[in-house]
Design a protein around this motif. Structure first.
Motif, PDB file in Angstrom:
ATOM      1  N   ASP A   1      25.937  18.847   1.945  1.00 56.80           N
ATOM      2  CA  ASP A   1      27.342  18.493   2.117  1.00 56.80           C
ATOM      3  C   ASP A   1      28.206  19.202   1.091  1.00 56.80           C
ATOM      4  OD1 ASP A   1      26.787  16.832   4.204  1.00 56.80           O
ATOM      5  OD2 ASP A   1      26.613  15.043   2.938  1.00 56.80           O
ATOM      6  N   ARG A   2      29.435  19.415   1.491  1.00 58.48           N
ATOM      7  CA  ARG A   2      30.395  20.078   0.619  1.00 58.48           C
ATOM      8  C   ARG A   2      31.550  19.138   0.325  1.00 58.48           C
ATOM      9  NH1 ARG A   2      31.204  25.410   0.397  1.00 58.48           N
ATOM     10  NH2 ARG A   2      29.729  26.732   1.431  1.00 58.48           N
ATOM     11  N   GLU A   3      32.092  19.279  -0.858  1.00 57.37           N
ATOM     12  CA  GLU A   3      33.388  18.662  -1.161  1.00 57.37           C
ATOM     13  C   GLU A   3      34.494  19.691  -0.962  1.00 57.37           C
ATOM     14  OE1 GLU A   3      32.682  15.405  -4.659  1.00 57.37           O
ATOM     15  OE2 GLU A   3      32.769  17.493  -5.266  1.00 57.37           O
ATOM     16  N   LEU A   4      34.144  20.957  -1.179  1.00 60.43           N
ATOM     17  CA  LEU A   4      35.139  22.027  -1.126  1.00 60.43           C
ATOM     18  C   LEU A   4      34.757  23.042  -0.052  1.00 60.43           C
ATOM     19  CD1 LEU A   4      35.299  22.715  -4.971  1.00 60.43           C
ATOM     20  CD2 LEU A   4      36.749  21.171  -3.647  1.00 60.43           C
ATOM     21  N   THR A   5      35.713  23.400   0.761  1.00 67.12           N
ATOM     22  CA  THR A   5      35.496  24.442   1.763  1.00 67.12           C
ATOM     23  C   THR A   5      36.621  25.449   1.655  1.00 67.12           C
ATOM     24  OG1 THR A   5      34.443  22.850   3.263  1.00 67.12           O
ATOM     25  CG2 THR A   5      35.208  24.932   4.223  1.00 67.12           C
ATOM     26  N   LEU A   6      36.251  26.681   1.432  1.00 69.20           N
ATOM     27  CA  LEU A   6      37.263  27.741   1.363  1.00 69.20           C
ATOM     28  C   LEU A   6      37.833  27.978   2.754  1.00 69.20           C
ATOM     29  CD1 LEU A   6      35.400  30.273  -0.960  1.00 69.20           C
ATOM     30  CD2 LEU A   6      37.134  28.559  -1.582  1.00 69.20           C
ATOM     31  N   ILE A   7      39.081  28.370   2.807  1.00 70.91           N
ATOM     32  CA  ILE A   7      39.732  28.694   4.072  1.00 70.91           C
ATOM     33  C   ILE A   7      40.185  30.149   4.002  1.00 70.91           C
ATOM     34  CG2 ILE A   7      41.624  28.132   5.634  1.00 70.91           C
ATOM     35  CD1 ILE A   7      41.501  25.274   4.447  1.00 70.91           C
TER      36      ILE A   7
ATOM     37  N   TRP B   1      44.603  30.186 -11.367  1.00 76.53           N
ATOM     38  CA  TRP B   1      43.411  29.330 -11.383  1.00 76.53           C
ATOM     39  C   TRP B   1      43.787  27.862 -11.550  1.00 76.53           C
ATOM     40  CZ3 TRP B   1      38.660  29.779  -9.774  1.00 76.53           C
ATOM     41  CH2 TRP B   1      37.686  28.882 -10.199  1.00 76.53           C
ATOM     42  N   ARG B   2      44.795  27.579 -12.374  1.00 79.65           N
ATOM     43  CA  ARG B   2      45.185  26.170 -12.577  1.00 79.65           C
ATOM     44  C   ARG B   2      45.630  25.541 -11.258  1.00 79.65           C
ATOM     45  NH1 ARG B   2      49.512  27.091 -17.014  1.00 79.65           N
ATOM     46  NH2 ARG B   2      48.181  28.860 -17.288  1.00 79.65           N
ATOM     47  N   ASP B   3      46.249  26.339 -10.388  1.00 83.12           N
ATOM     48  CA  ASP B   3      46.639  25.806  -9.074  1.00 83.12           C
ATOM     49  C   ASP B   3      45.395  25.514  -8.228  1.00 83.12           C
ATOM     50  OD1 ASP B   3      49.317  26.004  -9.757  1.00 83.12           O
ATOM     51  OD2 ASP B   3      49.504  28.018  -8.916  1.00 83.12           O
ATOM     52  N   VAL B   4      44.400  26.408  -8.321  1.00 82.54           N
ATOM     53  CA  VAL B   4      43.146  26.165  -7.590  1.00 82.54           C
ATOM     54  C   VAL B   4      42.559  24.824  -8.028  1.00 82.54           C
ATOM     55  CG1 VAL B   4      40.771  26.964  -7.238  1.00 82.54           C
ATOM     56  CG2 VAL B   4      42.643  28.630  -7.295  1.00 82.54           C
ATOM     57  N   LEU B   5      42.543  24.585  -9.331  1.00 85.12           N
ATOM     58  CA  LEU B   5      41.996  23.318  -9.837  1.00 85.12           C
ATOM     59  C   LEU B   5      42.790  22.133  -9.299  1.00 85.12           C
ATOM     60  CD1 LEU B   5      41.274  24.251 -13.564  1.00 85.12           C
ATOM     61  CD2 LEU B   5      39.655  24.149 -11.659  1.00 85.12           C
ATOM     62  N   ARG B   6      44.091  22.237  -9.322  1.00 79.11           N
ATOM     63  CA  ARG B   6      44.926  21.126  -8.842  1.00 79.11           C
ATOM     64  C   ARG B   6      44.728  20.870  -7.348  1.00 79.11           C
ATOM     65  NH1 ARG B   6      49.526  23.487 -12.374  1.00 79.11           N
ATOM     66  NH2 ARG B   6      49.342  22.220 -14.247  1.00 79.11           N
ATOM     67  N   GLU B   7      44.485  21.932  -6.608  1.00 84.20           N
ATOM     68  CA  GLU B   7      44.329  21.810  -5.159  1.00 84.20           C
ATOM     69  C   GLU B   7      43.074  21.044  -4.766  1.00 84.20           C
ATOM     70  OE1 GLU B   7      44.597  25.874  -3.909  1.00 84.20           O
ATOM     71  OE2 GLU B   7      46.688  26.011  -4.523  1.00 84.20           O
ATOM     72  N   THR B   8      42.147  20.835  -5.703  1.00 82.26           N
ATOM     73  CA  THR B   8      40.937  20.085  -5.361  1.00 82.26           C
ATOM     74  C   THR B   8      41.232  18.596  -5.198  1.00 82.26           C
ATOM     75  OG1 THR B   8      40.289  19.719  -7.666  1.00 82.26           O
ATOM     76  CG2 THR B   8      39.461  21.708  -6.576  1.00 82.26           C
ATOM     77  N   ARG B   9      42.412  18.184  -5.554  1.00 83.90           N
ATOM     78  CA  ARG B   9      42.782  16.780  -5.355  1.00 83.90           C
ATOM     79  C   ARG B   9      43.195  16.530  -3.903  1.00 83.90           C
ATOM     80  NH1 ARG B   9      44.032  12.570  -8.640  1.00 83.90           N
ATOM     81  NH2 ARG B   9      43.849  13.827 -10.504  1.00 83.90           N
TER      82      ARG B   9
ATOM     83  N   GLY C   1      43.699  19.378  -1.452  1.00 83.79           N
ATOM     84  CA  GLY C   1      43.476  20.485  -0.547  1.00 83.79           C
ATOM     85  C   GLY C   1      44.698  21.372  -0.467  1.00 83.79           C
ATOM     86  N   SER C   2      44.534  22.529   0.165  1.00 83.42           N
ATOM     87  CA  SER C   2      45.628  23.494   0.255  1.00 83.42           C
ATOM     88  C   SER C   2      45.323  24.460   1.394  1.00 83.42           C
ATOM     89  CB  SER C   2      45.736  24.274  -1.068  1.00 83.42           C
ATOM     90  OG  SER C   2      44.603  25.116  -1.208  1.00 83.42           O
ATOM     91  N   ALA C   3      46.101  25.498   1.473  1.00 77.60           N
ATOM     92  CA  ALA C   3      45.872  26.502   2.512  1.00 77.60           C
ATOM     93  C   ALA C   3      44.616  27.320   2.234  1.00 77.60           C
ATOM     94  CB  ALA C   3      47.078  27.432   2.615  1.00 77.60           C
ATOM     95  N   ARG C   4      44.126  27.339   1.000  1.00 76.41           N
ATOM     96  CA  ARG C   4      42.952  28.164   0.701  1.00 76.41           C
ATOM     97  C   ARG C   4      41.695  27.351   0.429  1.00 76.41           C
ATOM     98  NH1 ARG C   4      45.168  30.556  -5.006  1.00 76.41           N
ATOM     99  NH2 ARG C   4      45.856  28.539  -5.797  1.00 76.41           N
ATOM    100  N   ILE C   5      41.860  26.030   0.301  1.00 77.01           N
ATOM    101  CA  ILE C   5      40.684  25.212   0.015  1.00 77.01           C
ATOM    102  C   ILE C   5      40.902  23.822   0.623  1.00 77.01           C
ATOM    103  CG2 ILE C   5      41.486  24.373  -2.239  1.00 77.01           C
ATOM    104  CD1 ILE C   5      38.665  24.938  -3.287  1.00 77.01           C
ATOM    105  N   SER C   6      39.924  23.373   1.388  1.00 74.37           N
ATOM    106  CA  SER C   6      40.020  22.006   1.906  1.00 74.37           C
ATOM    107  C   SER C   6      39.014  21.148   1.146  1.00 74.37           C
ATOM    108  CB  SER C   6      39.766  21.963   3.414  1.00 74.37           C
ATOM    109  OG  SER C   6      38.417  22.244   3.705  1.00 74.37           O
ATOM    110  N   VAL C   7      39.348  19.880   1.032  1.00 74.70           N
ATOM    111  CA  VAL C   7      38.490  18.982   0.263  1.00 74.70           C
ATOM    112  C   VAL C   7      38.043  17.834   1.148  1.00 74.70           C
ATOM    113  CG1 VAL C   7      39.515  19.577  -1.958  1.00 74.70           C
ATOM    114  CG2 VAL C   7      40.472  17.705  -0.650  1.00 74.70           C
TER     115      VAL C   7
END
Ligand SMILES: [Zn+2]
Length: 144
Positions: free
Chosen positions: A2-8, A116-124, A126-132
């Protein structure tokens, strides 16, 4: 697993679910941003006293941080570019993986000149580049 993070994928907007992609940033672009910051710092520092005085217009003229992007390998138009730093999707499944990558990337002088700090924040959320997915901490435990 299972994944918590999926790149888009930024090109086709489909999730990178077969570990056939990566999160990447252009080291060349990050270095150019870093160089612009250093140049501003140099020309804004008093050569005698060493004090730094920054002009707002100069600050506003600085380039945006280099952007981390997600792509399928086959969708990446510059997949053979040697100056790209890539984190394989297979090694980016959990939020904890991002902590490990952050610890590693902190050794890179160019990291602060990326988003990178935005990538970290997006783990809360999700975003257009990473789904959680997976369990999320209750809102009452959130720091922000
Ligand atoms: Zn794609």
């Amino acid at each position: 697993m299972d994944r918590e993070l999926t790149l888009i994928c930024s090109a086709c907007t489909q999730p990178v679910i077969q570990d056939d992609g990566y999160l990447w940033v252009s080291c060349r672009e990050a270095a150019a941003v870093q160089q612009a910051y250093h140049a501003l710092e140099k020309r804004s520092t008093d050569p005698h006293g060493g004090s730094l005085s920054l002009d707002l217009a100069d600050l506003l003229g600085l380039p945006e941080p280099a952007t981390w992007r997600a792509d399928h390998r086959d969708c990446d138009p510059v997949r053979d570019e040697g100056f790209h730093y890539r984190i394989p999707a297979a090694r980016l499944r959990l939020r904890a993986d991002l902590l490990d990558w952050t610890a590693h990337l902190l050794e890179k002088a160019w990291l602060p000149h990326t988003d990178w700090r935005d990538v970290l924040r997006e783990t809360r959320t999700g975003s257009a580049r990473i789904s959680v997915s997976g369990p999320r901490p209750p809102a009452r435990l959130a720091a922000i």
